[in-house]
Design a protein around this motif. Structure first.
Motif, PDB file in Angstrom:
ATOM      1  N   PRO A 210      48.236  32.660  46.297  1.00 43.00           N
ATOM      2  CA  PRO A 210      47.767  32.799  44.914  1.00 43.00           C
ATOM      3  C   PRO A 210      46.978  34.090  44.751  1.00 43.00           C
ATOM      4  O   PRO A 210      46.384  34.603  45.707  1.00 43.00           O
ATOM      5  CB  PRO A 210      46.860  31.578  44.724  1.00 43.00           C
ATOM      6  N   LEU A 211      46.989  34.635  43.553  1.00 45.30           N
ATOM      7  CA  LEU A 211      46.176  35.807  43.273  1.00 45.30           C
ATOM      8  C   LEU A 211      44.703  35.395  43.226  1.00 45.30           C
ATOM      9  O   LEU A 211      44.371  34.285  42.796  1.00 45.30           O
ATOM     10  CB  LEU A 211      46.581  36.428  41.936  1.00 45.30           C
ATOM     11  N   PRO A 212      43.798  36.261  43.659  1.00 43.41           N
ATOM     12  CA  PRO A 212      42.365  35.926  43.619  1.00 43.41           C
ATOM     13  C   PRO A 212      41.898  35.603  42.202  1.00 43.41           C
ATOM     14  O   PRO A 212      42.407  36.159  41.218  1.00 43.41           O
ATOM     15  CB  PRO A 212      41.690  37.202  44.145  1.00 43.41           C
ATOM     16  N   ASP A 213      40.920  34.722  42.095  1.00 41.75           N
ATOM     17  CA  ASP A 213      40.449  34.270  40.778  1.00 41.75           C
ATOM     18  C   ASP A 213      39.950  35.422  39.921  1.00 41.75           C
ATOM     19  O   ASP A 213      40.208  35.464  38.711  1.00 41.75           O
ATOM     20  CB  ASP A 213      39.332  33.230  40.959  1.00 41.75           C
ATOM     21  N   ASP A 214      39.208  36.370  40.526  1.00 44.13           N
ATOM     22  CA  ASP A 214      38.665  37.459  39.718  1.00 44.13           C
ATOM     23  C   ASP A 214      39.778  38.375  39.213  1.00 44.13           C
ATOM     24  O   ASP A 214      39.695  38.928  38.104  1.00 44.13           O
ATOM     25  CB  ASP A 214      37.606  38.248  40.478  1.00 44.13           C
ATOM     26  N   LEU A 215      40.840  38.536  40.002  1.00 44.18           N
ATOM     27  CA  LEU A 215      41.982  39.331  39.557  1.00 44.18           C
ATOM     28  C   LEU A 215      42.707  38.617  38.416  1.00 44.18           C
ATOM     29  O   LEU A 215      43.089  39.253  37.420  1.00 44.18           O
ATOM     30  CB  LEU A 215      42.938  39.585  40.722  1.00 44.18           C
ATOM     31  N   VAL A 216      42.903  37.331  38.548  1.00 44.85           N
ATOM     32  CA  VAL A 216      43.550  36.559  37.478  1.00 44.85           C
ATOM     33  C   VAL A 216      42.735  36.654  36.196  1.00 44.85           C
ATOM     34  O   VAL A 216      43.294  36.816  35.093  1.00 44.85           O
ATOM     35  CB  VAL A 216      43.735  35.096  37.907  1.00 44.85           C
ATOM     36  N   ALA A 217      41.415  36.581  36.315  1.00 54.14           N
ATOM     37  CA  ALA A 217      40.561  36.688  35.136  1.00 54.14           C
ATOM     38  C   ALA A 217      40.731  38.040  34.463  1.00 54.14           C
ATOM     39  O   ALA A 217      40.785  38.133  33.226  1.00 54.14           O
ATOM     40  CB  ALA A 217      39.095  36.469  35.532  1.00 54.14           C
ATOM     41  N   PHE A 218      40.831  39.104  35.254  1.00 50.63           N
ATOM     42  CA  PHE A 218      41.047  40.437  34.680  1.00 50.63           C
ATOM     43  C   PHE A 218      42.403  40.508  33.988  1.00 50.63           C
ATOM     44  O   PHE A 218      42.515  41.027  32.869  1.00 50.63           O
ATOM     45  CB  PHE A 218      40.954  41.495  35.779  1.00 50.63           C
ATOM     46  N   VAL A 280      46.808  42.024  48.260  1.00 49.64           N
ATOM     47  CA  VAL A 280      47.142  40.879  47.412  1.00 49.64           C
ATOM     48  C   VAL A 280      48.656  40.669  47.403  1.00 49.64           C
ATOM     49  O   VAL A 280      49.419  41.490  47.921  1.00 49.64           O
ATOM     50  CB  VAL A 280      46.645  41.072  45.955  1.00 49.64           C
ATOM     51  N   ASN A 281      49.075  39.588  46.798  1.00 41.44           N
ATOM     52  CA  ASN A 281      50.485  39.231  46.693  1.00 41.44           C
ATOM     53  C   ASN A 281      51.154  40.091  45.622  1.00 41.44           C
ATOM     54  O   ASN A 281      51.054  39.815  44.433  1.00 41.44           O
ATOM     55  CB  ASN A 281      50.597  37.738  46.345  1.00 41.44           C
ATOM     56  N   HIS A 282      51.854  41.142  46.045  1.00 42.50           N
ATOM     57  CA  HIS A 282      52.527  42.029  45.091  1.00 42.50           C
ATOM     58  C   HIS A 282      53.679  41.340  44.375  1.00 42.50           C
ATOM     59  O   HIS A 282      54.002  41.684  43.239  1.00 42.50           O
ATOM     60  CB  HIS A 282      53.036  43.279  45.810  1.00 42.50           C
ATOM     61  N   ARG A 287      54.745  41.077  38.553  1.00 42.42           N
ATOM     62  CA  ARG A 287      55.335  40.434  37.380  1.00 42.42           C
ATOM     63  C   ARG A 287      54.380  40.443  36.194  1.00 42.42           C
ATOM     64  O   ARG A 287      54.779  40.117  35.071  1.00 42.42           O
ATOM     65  CB  ARG A 287      55.736  38.993  37.712  1.00 42.42           C
ATOM     66  N   ARG A 288      53.123  40.832  36.437  1.00 46.30           N
ATOM     67  CA  ARG A 288      52.108  40.764  35.384  1.00 46.30           C
ATOM     68  C   ARG A 288      51.551  42.131  34.994  1.00 46.30           C
ATOM     69  O   ARG A 288      50.530  42.208  34.308  1.00 46.30           O
ATOM     70  CB  ARG A 288      50.964  39.847  35.826  1.00 46.30           C
ATOM     71  N   VAL A 289      52.205  43.211  35.419  1.00 49.81           N
ATOM     72  CA  VAL A 289      51.700  44.543  35.091  1.00 49.81           C
ATOM     73  C   VAL A 289      52.666  45.264  34.162  1.00 49.81           C
ATOM     74  O   VAL A 289      53.841  44.925  34.065  1.00 49.81           O
ATOM     75  CB  VAL A 289      51.454  45.386  36.362  1.00 49.81           C
ATOM     76  N   ALA A 290      52.148  46.292  33.479  1.00 53.46           N
ATOM     77  CA  ALA A 290      52.972  47.074  32.552  1.00 53.46           C
ATOM     78  C   ALA A 290      53.832  48.092  33.292  1.00 53.46           C
ATOM     79  O   ALA A 290      54.929  48.432  32.837  1.00 53.46           O
ATOM     80  CB  ALA A 290      52.077  47.789  31.540  1.00 53.46           C
ATOM     81  N   ALA A 291      53.339  48.586  34.424  1.00 56.14           N
ATOM     82  CA  ALA A 291      54.072  49.557  35.241  1.00 56.14           C
ATOM     83  C   ALA A 291      53.394  49.639  36.593  1.00 56.14           C
ATOM     84  O   ALA A 291      52.232  49.232  36.756  1.00 56.14           O
ATOM     85  CB  ALA A 291      54.106  50.934  34.575  1.00 56.14           C
TER      86      ALA A 291
END
Length: 394
Positions: A210-218, A280-282, A287-291
């Motif tokens: 899983p992605l870290p909680d603080d990264l998910v929050a961002f 982190v899990n790339h 899948r959640r970034v613009a580029a």
């Protein structure tokens, strides 16, 4: 290689992997339950300058050959097959020959295969004669360079174990039918090289972290950011890369996600539109970034492409210009001109990467890519080894 090891383990095979002694590699292999055999020098120390400067190219080549006949040979004892990769794993085929086991040379990109369609890449040795443009001639000269680097060491070790000398180290190492562990959409093998390659698809290790909680929050706090990371590249030619990237991305009205990597990148300030991450899990993140702005390694390029994320590739060394060209040629991103980005050059590249048509093309290519490359390779290897075993007598 960890992806292949995982797929082999899934099929009940025993696996061990020779890899540099860096902790990152040991942890990666431990995660798939595979013994790690430390091999050669620390890659991190070499690329970051923490290790003493390398000796001459022939001396380094001789050192690698010796490792293959020493560490790799010992690890291969009792095995049914050996799969070798690297810039040129000279010596591993000889080890397999002596042990009487199957040998596979695996490539993660096709550009190292001699072809009339493109010239060889840079290699230590004398420069090519000016004015020579015939790719066949250039590849013949490349073979001479390889022999000058590896030939004496390889044939000395071969003689020590009772094997005859070889006269073309490059082609002997690559074999007539190397395996290409790259996606056929991203890196078409036979079409590009003319070689009878065995193209399995990319060897991807599934990542369920899983992605870290603080990264998910961002990520949840706004529009998808632009990811900027250069993996293991030290970026000595561009020490200001993080500031340049952040400024360029902000200039396009986007939030920024900076990956520290081995270059130790970090945001230039503490504004809330910029976030720094480590390992982190790339597969999940992209899948959640613009580029994705990156260096153009085979793994990062493949992972971004599979995620349908537009890319800006800022190539630094070796195969990275090739991947940059493929990204641009497929219309799924931009190949930056040279290894040193400026705010203006990166901003211009982002304008194309962030365009809706690039996103649509990236998603279309993602849908055409295969996800079973490691499984295909593992099954093929097991089938080949089984076929090669002598049948028991009645």
């Amino acid at each position: 290689m960890a992806g292949l090891a995982w797929a082999l383990r899934e099929r009940g095979a025993e696996v061990r992997v020779c890899a540099p002694p860096d902790q990152e590699f040991a942890e990666l292999l431990a995660g798939v339950g595979v013994p790690h055999v430390p091999f050669g020098r620390s890659v991190r120390a070499l690329v970051t300058g923490a290790a003493p400067p390398a000796r001459s190219a022939p001396a380094v080549a001789a050192e690698l050959v010796a490792e293959h006949f020493g560490t790799a040979a010992a690890a291969a004892e009792g095995c049914d097959a050996v799969v070798a990769s690297g810039l040129l794993p000279a010596g591993v085929r000889s080890v397999a020959e002596k042990l009487g086991i199957h040998y596979v040379c695996a490539l993660f990109q096709p550009w190292v295969l001699p072809s009339p369609n493109y010239p060889p890449g840079p290699r230590p040795g004398p420069p090519f004669p000016p004015g020579v443009t015939d790719n066949r001639v250039l590849w013949d000269l490349d073979a001479e360079k390889v022999d000058a680097l590896y030939g004496a060491a390889l044939n000395t070790h071969r003689a020590s174990i009772g094997l005859p000398p070889v006269s073309n180290v490059r082609d002997h190492t690559l074999t007539d039918a190397p395996w290409l562990a790259a996606d056929p959409v991203l890196a078409p093998g036979k079409e590009l090289t003319g070689h009878d390659v065995v193209q399995t698809g990319a060897w991807v290790l599934p990542d369920e972290r899983p992605l870290p909680d603080d990264l998910v929050a961002f990520l949840d706090a706004g529009e998808p950011p632009v990811y900027v990371g250069f993996g293991s590249m030290p970026l000595r030619t561009s020490p200001d890369a993080a500031r340049v990237a952040v400024e360029a991305v902000r200039g396009r009205g986007r939030r920024v996600l900076v990956s520290r990597g081995w270059a130790g990148l970090h945001p230039a300030d503490d504004r809330d539109d910029c976030f720094a991450v480590g390992e982190v899990n790339h597969q999940a993140l992209f899948r959640r970034v613009a580029a994705v702005v990156h260096h153009g390694g085979a793994g990062t390029t493949t992972t971004a492409a599979r995620a349908g994320a537009p890319q800006v590739v800022v190539p630094q060394i070796v195969d990275q210009p090739y991947w940059a060209g493929r990204v641009a040629g497929l219309g799924i991103g931009v190949a930056h001109d040279g290894p040193v980005p400026t705010v203006a050059s990166l901003s211009a590249a982002l304008a194309t990467a962030l365009a809706p048509e690039t996103r649509r093309r990236a998603r279309a290519v993602a849908g055409a890519m295969r996800s079973d490359g490691a499984s295909v390779a593992a099954q093929r290897l097991i089938d080949t080894v089984g076929h090669d075993r002598p049948r028991p007598s009645a």
